[in-house]
Design a protein around this motif. Structure first.
Motif, PDB file in Angstrom:
ATOM      1  N   SER A  32     -18.113 -29.082   4.771  1.00 25.53           N
ATOM      2  CA  SER A  32     -17.353 -27.860   5.017  1.00 25.53           C
ATOM      3  C   SER A  32     -15.981 -28.169   5.603  1.00 25.53           C
ATOM      4  O   SER A  32     -15.758 -29.246   6.158  1.00 25.53           O
ATOM      5  N   MET A  33     -15.089 -27.202   5.464  1.00 25.58           N
ATOM      6  CA  MET A  33     -13.762 -27.309   6.056  1.00 25.58           C
ATOM      7  C   MET A  33     -13.443 -26.006   6.770  1.00 25.58           C
ATOM      8  O   MET A  33     -13.885 -24.934   6.342  1.00 25.58           O
ATOM      9  N   SER A  34     -12.689 -26.113   7.825  1.00 25.74           N
ATOM     10  CA  SER A  34     -12.348 -24.941   8.627  1.00 25.74           C
ATOM     11  C   SER A  34     -10.873 -24.903   8.960  1.00 25.74           C
ATOM     12  O   SER A  34     -10.181 -25.926   8.916  1.00 25.74           O
ATOM     13  N   ILE A  49     -14.305 -20.775   7.958  1.00 25.86           N
ATOM     14  CA  ILE A  49     -14.963 -21.963   7.427  1.00 25.86           C
ATOM     15  C   ILE A  49     -15.320 -21.727   5.966  1.00 25.86           C
ATOM     16  O   ILE A  49     -15.558 -20.577   5.554  1.00 25.86           O
ATOM     17  N   ILE A  50     -15.346 -22.791   5.183  1.00 28.22           N
ATOM     18  CA  ILE A  50     -15.740 -22.682   3.785  1.00 28.22           C
ATOM     19  C   ILE A  50     -16.562 -23.906   3.399  1.00 28.22           C
ATOM     20  O   ILE A  50     -16.227 -25.026   3.790  1.00 28.22           O
ATOM     21  N   THR A  51     -17.651 -23.671   2.677  1.00 27.11           N
ATOM     22  CA  THR A  51     -18.483 -24.783   2.243  1.00 27.11           C
ATOM     23  C   THR A  51     -17.856 -25.466   1.036  1.00 27.11           C
ATOM     24  O   THR A  51     -16.887 -24.965   0.436  1.00 27.11           O
ATOM     25  N   ALA A  96     -12.050 -31.070   8.866  1.00 27.62           N
ATOM     26  CA  ALA A  96     -13.083 -31.410   7.888  1.00 27.62           C
ATOM     27  C   ALA A  96     -14.336 -31.919   8.591  1.00 27.62           C
ATOM     28  O   ALA A  96     -14.253 -32.660   9.575  1.00 27.62           O
ATOM     29  N   ASP A  97     -15.463 -31.488   8.056  1.00 21.63           N
ATOM     30  CA  ASP A  97     -16.767 -31.869   8.600  1.00 21.63           C
ATOM     31  C   ASP A  97     -17.515 -32.716   7.579  1.00 21.63           C
ATOM     32  O   ASP A  97     -17.646 -32.327   6.427  1.00 21.63           O
ATOM     33  N   GLU A 108     -17.474 -30.596  16.422  1.00 21.70           N
ATOM     34  CA  GLU A 108     -18.303 -30.950  15.262  1.00 21.70           C
ATOM     35  C   GLU A 108     -17.481 -31.459  14.087  1.00 21.70           C
ATOM     36  O   GLU A 108     -18.045 -31.838  13.060  1.00 21.70           O
ATOM     37  N   TYR A 109     -16.175 -31.468  14.215  1.00 21.71           N
ATOM     38  CA  TYR A 109     -15.295 -31.865  13.113  1.00 21.71           C
ATOM     39  C   TYR A 109     -14.734 -33.255  13.348  1.00 21.71           C
ATOM     40  O   TYR A 109     -14.218 -33.554  14.432  1.00 21.71           O
ATOM     41  N   GLU A 110     -14.812 -34.080  12.326  1.00 21.57           N
ATOM     42  CA  GLU A 110     -14.441 -35.485  12.456  1.00 21.57           C
ATOM     43  C   GLU A 110     -12.990 -35.764  12.089  1.00 21.57           C
ATOM     44  O   GLU A 110     -12.445 -36.801  12.487  1.00 21.57           O
TER      45      GLU A 110
END
Length: 122
Positions: A32-34, A49-51, A96-97, A108-110
């Motif tokens: 997912s990205m936010s 957020i979007i998958t 981005a996750d 939670e995002y790397e």
């Protein structure tokens, strides 16, 4: 992989802007990205957020005004912002996750983009 955000600027209340976030490098592992935003003196706030398949979810503050989308072929994430308000003024970040956590928590995002400033005048 790097994220490069762009599209910010100065707009009057009620106006629109479209933010973009281009991912360079291998993006196959991104789930997912936010979009997040951070106003001066405030904590970073999750916006949308979007998958990978394109399913979006929005924060209540922007629901009905903002639209998140992604073009996987172009490795690009978008945020269409309409009916902008002065309280939308902030630096906007894409993130981005890789773990599939589907989270609104920044921790939670790397991977993060550098941010783009959106200023809405009244």
């Amino acid at each position: 992989v790097q994220l490069q955000a762009s599209g910010g600027g100065l707009v009057k209340e009620g106006g629109s802007l479209r933010l973009s976030c281009v991912a360079s490098g291998s993006v196959l592992s991104i789930t997912s990205m936010s979009w997040f935003r951070q106003a001066p003196g405030k904590e970073r706030e999750w916006v949308a957020i979007i998958t990978r398949s394109g399913r979006p979810t929005y924060a209540d503050a922007v629901k009905g005004r903002f639209t998140i989308s992604r073009d996987n072929a172009k490795n690009t994430l978008y945020l269409q912002m309409n009916s902008l308000k002065p309280e939308d003024t902030a630096v906007y970040f894409c993130a981005a996750d890789y773990q599939g956590s589907w989270s609104s928590r920044p921790s939670e995002y790397e991977l993060w983009g550098q941010g783009t400033l959106v200023t809405v005048s009244s």
